[in-house]
Design a protein around this motif. Structure first.
Motif, short mmCIF file in Angstrom:
data_model
loop_
_atom_site.label_atom_id
_atom_site.label_comp_id
_atom_site.label_asym_id
_atom_site.label_seq_id
_atom_site.Cartn_x
_atom_site.Cartn_y
_atom_site.Cartn_z
N PRO A 202 17.14 39.09 48.19
CA PRO A 202 17.66 39.54 46.90
C PRO A 202 17.94 41.05 46.89
N THR A 203 18.84 41.46 46.02
CA THR A 203 19.19 42.86 45.86
C THR A 203 18.48 43.43 44.64
N LEU A 204 17.93 44.64 44.77
CA LEU A 204 17.26 45.32 43.66
C LEU A 204 18.23 46.32 43.03
N VAL A 205 18.40 46.25 41.71
CA VAL A 205 19.24 47.20 40.97
C VAL A 205 18.35 47.96 40.01
N SER A 206 18.21 49.27 40.21
CA SER A 206 17.38 50.11 39.35
C SER A 206 18.23 50.72 38.25
N LEU A 207 17.83 50.49 37.00
CA LEU A 207 18.62 50.97 35.85
C LEU A 207 17.96 52.11 35.09
N GLY A 208 16.68 52.33 35.29
CA GLY A 208 15.99 53.39 34.56
C GLY A 208 15.57 52.96 33.17
N LYS A 209 15.44 53.93 32.27
CA LYS A 209 14.92 53.67 30.92
C LYS A 209 15.98 53.79 29.83
N THR A 210 17.03 54.55 30.07
CA THR A 210 17.97 54.87 28.99
C THR A 210 19.41 54.54 29.41
N ASN A 211 20.28 54.45 28.37
CA ASN A 211 21.72 54.24 28.59
C ASN A 211 21.99 53.04 29.50
N ILE A 212 21.26 51.97 29.26
CA ILE A 212 21.34 50.80 30.15
C ILE A 212 22.72 50.15 30.11
N THR A 213 23.30 49.99 28.93
CA THR A 213 24.61 49.32 28.85
C THR A 213 25.70 50.15 29.55
N GLU A 214 25.58 51.48 29.48
CA GLU A 214 26.54 52.32 30.19
C GLU A 214 26.41 52.12 31.71
N LYS A 215 25.17 52.01 32.17
CA LYS A 215 24.94 51.82 33.60
C LYS A 215 25.42 50.44 34.05
N LEU A 216 25.30 49.46 33.18
CA LEU A 216 25.82 48.13 33.51
C LEU A 216 27.34 48.17 33.63
N PHE A 217 27.99 48.98 32.81
CA PHE A 217 29.44 49.14 32.91
C PHE A 217 29.81 49.79 34.25
N ILE A 218 29.03 50.80 34.64
CA ILE A 218 29.28 51.47 35.92
C ILE A 218 29.08 50.49 37.07
#
Length: 253
Positions: A202-218
């Motif tokens: 499996p692949t691990l994707v680290s998103l952090g704590k904030t601005n999650i939807t923006e990071k999902l767009f990226i």
């Protein structure tokens, strides 16, 4: 003038007679139906659903033996909506002896890995697992607070982190369906940062704590510009915790 007056009286008398006759016929019809039990409920139409029909029928004992004109439709609706899987219900009469029920059920979007596990929908309402033998093809929410009091059945989860996770999973399902299909797990790490685990590799994707939807767009944009034949799971991990950038490590690295 006298002739016109007489005609008006004739019209009034005829109109009154017809109105009274209609009322009498209606009253007689209902009286006869009540006397002969013609209006006793014999059929309850209920659409197929993920919940067994007999489970819903157990909530409708108040219908048994009742006549159509004795039914309290709002009470029936409220009884059905007390079931945790029912988002909304509509109940109507179809004379002479049928009650039609329409049910809008909640659809789970993820599994919360507590003991015992529960399902959760896009509104963060907690749903019981109906059959332990069924393997649900949906992502898991794990490493969240596992206190049972935070997951009241039929009500919204009380953990803010879980509420946030559900909103992110819902966002992914709507805006990034390919990722949702390949999403195995959404979890918190020891720093309370959100992470995604993809089903393949499996692949691990680290998103952090904030601005999650923006990071999902990226992440979606990054996925879209990958060379033909490459995919997210070609990477061991993808780190989006830093502004406007992705740190990627391939499996061979």
């Amino acid at each position: 003038m006298r002739k016109k007056s007489n005609l008006d009286w004739v019209r009034i008398i005829i109109g009154t007679t017809l109105t009274c006759s209609a009322f009498l016929l209606t009253w007689a019809a209902f009286s006869w139906a009540t006397f002969t039990d013609f209006l006793v409920v014999e059929h309850v139409k209920m659409p197929g659903s993920i919940v067994m029909e007999n489970e819903y029928r157990s909530l409708l004992r108040q219908i048994d033996g009742k006549k159509m004109n004795q039914l309290e439709l709002d009470n029936i609706r409220i009884a059905l909506e007390s079931h945790p899987y029912v988002r909304a219900a509509r109940v109507s009469r179809q004379f002479p002896n049928t009650v039609t029920i329409e049910i809008l059920e909640r659809e789970p979007i993820a599994i919360v890995r507590i003991d015992p596990p529960v399902l959760i929908d896009s509104e963060s309402v907690v749903l019981p697992i109906k059959d332990d033998n069924i393997e649900y093809q949906m992502p898991s929410l794990s490493k969240f607070n596992s206190a049972k009091s935070l997951y009241p059945l039929g009500k919204s989860a009380l953990s803010q982190n879980v509420l946030d996770a559900v909103s992110y999973v819902t966002h992914i399902k709507i805006n990034y369906p390919n990722l949702y299909e390949n999403l195995s797990e959404v979890r918190l790490n020891r720093h309370e940062e959100f992470e995604l685990i993809l089903e393949e590799e499996p692949t691990l994707v680290s998103l952090g704590k904030t601005n999650i939807t923006e990071k999902l767009f990226i992440l979606k944009e990054f996925d879209g510009i990958l060379p033909l034949g490459r995919k997210l799971t070609d990477y061991r991990y993808l780190d989006l915790r830093y502004k406007n950038q992705i740190i990627a490590r391939e499996w061979s690295s």
